[in-house]
Design an enzyme around this catalytic site. Structure first.
Site, PDB file in Angstrom:
ATOM      1  N   PHE A 154       3.616  -1.672  -5.455  1.00 25.10           N
ATOM      2  CA  PHE A 154       2.255  -1.480  -4.945  1.00 25.10           C
ATOM      3  C   PHE A 154       1.190  -1.657  -6.027  1.00 25.10           C
ATOM      4  CE2 PHE A 154       4.379   2.665  -5.468  1.00 25.10           C
ATOM      5  CZ  PHE A 154       3.628   3.222  -6.506  1.00 25.10           C
ATOM      6  N   GLY A 169      -1.293  -4.853  -6.287  1.00 32.06           N
ATOM      7  CA  GLY A 169      -2.545  -5.006  -5.558  1.00 32.06           C
ATOM      8  C   GLY A 169      -3.385  -3.750  -5.497  1.00 32.06           C
ATOM      9  N   HIS A 170      -2.926  -2.655  -6.120  1.00 35.72           N
ATOM     10  CA  HIS A 170      -3.651  -1.366  -6.015  1.00 35.72           C
ATOM     11  C   HIS A 170      -3.742  -0.716  -7.371  1.00 35.72           C
ATOM     12  CE1 HIS A 170      -4.583   2.722  -4.480  1.00 35.72           C
ATOM     13  NE2 HIS A 170      -5.024   2.073  -3.424  1.00 35.72           N
ATOM     14  N   PHE A 171      -4.564  -1.039  -8.212  1.00 34.86           N
ATOM     15  CA  PHE A 171      -5.587  -2.088  -8.199  1.00 34.86           C
ATOM     16  C   PHE A 171      -5.354  -2.954  -9.427  1.00 34.86           C
ATOM     17  CE2 PHE A 171      -7.518   1.637  -6.172  1.00 34.86           C
ATOM     18  CZ  PHE A 171      -7.916   1.102  -4.967  1.00 34.86           C
ATOM     19  N   VAL A 208      -3.238   2.427  -9.642  1.00 40.43           N
ATOM     20  CA  VAL A 208      -3.303   3.788  -9.110  1.00 40.43           C
ATOM     21  C   VAL A 208      -2.336   3.867  -7.932  1.00 40.43           C
ATOM     22  CG1 VAL A 208      -4.780   5.513  -7.995  1.00 40.43           C
ATOM     23  CG2 VAL A 208      -5.733   4.046  -9.776  1.00 40.43           C
TER      24      VAL A 208
END
Length: 142
Positions: free
Chosen positions: A45, A48-50, A55
């Site tokens: 994850f 893309g986060h971030f 995070v």
């Protein structure tokens, strides 16, 4: 009682990349569980986060807590081989960012169980003992 990742996977149905608990450090079947999640930069994850500021999404912290709670309820002999589904999430609060290098302690206490439905009080803390997420989770055994 402690569980390794392999032993945990014998109780709950989650697998990579969605298994969000590494180990269970304390387990009282049908009562409570305490798990750990070592958050690494390689978590899928984070791509893309971030970008540039990784995070852990709050909803994945809640899912990690739910998986910990599932270990507590599904470790009862009468629930062997079953799945615990979300029935609801109440009073979710996110207090601290979770970033690569953090080690989460995931604590879930089952406060009410009636038949196939139950409620767990869930709290995630980082290695500094700061609360990162907390919620009341409703589950249904199916």
């Amino acid at each position: 009682m402690k569980l390794t990742t392999k032993e945990l996977m014998e109780i709950i149905p989650h697998r990579q990349p969605f298994l969000l608990v590494d180990t269970i450090e304390e387990l009282e079947p049908g009562v409570r569980a305490v798990g750990h999640k070592c958050v690494t930069y390689n978590e899928p994850f984070f791509a893309g986060h971030f970008p540039g500021e990784p995070v852990m999404p709050g909803v994945l912290q809640i899912e990690a807590l739910a998986q910990t709670g599932a270990a507590a309820i599904l470790s009862l002999p009468e629930n062997k081989g079953k799945t615990a589904y979300f029935g609801g999430i109440r009073q979710a609060k996110f207090r601290q960012k979770v970033v690569p290098g953090d080690v989460l302690t995931l604590e879930v206490e089952l406060i009410k169980v009636k038949g196939p439905v139950g409620i767990g009080r869930a709290v995630a803390k980082n290695q500094k003992q700061q609360v990162t997420a907390a919620a009341e989770l409703t589950f249904m055994i199916g």
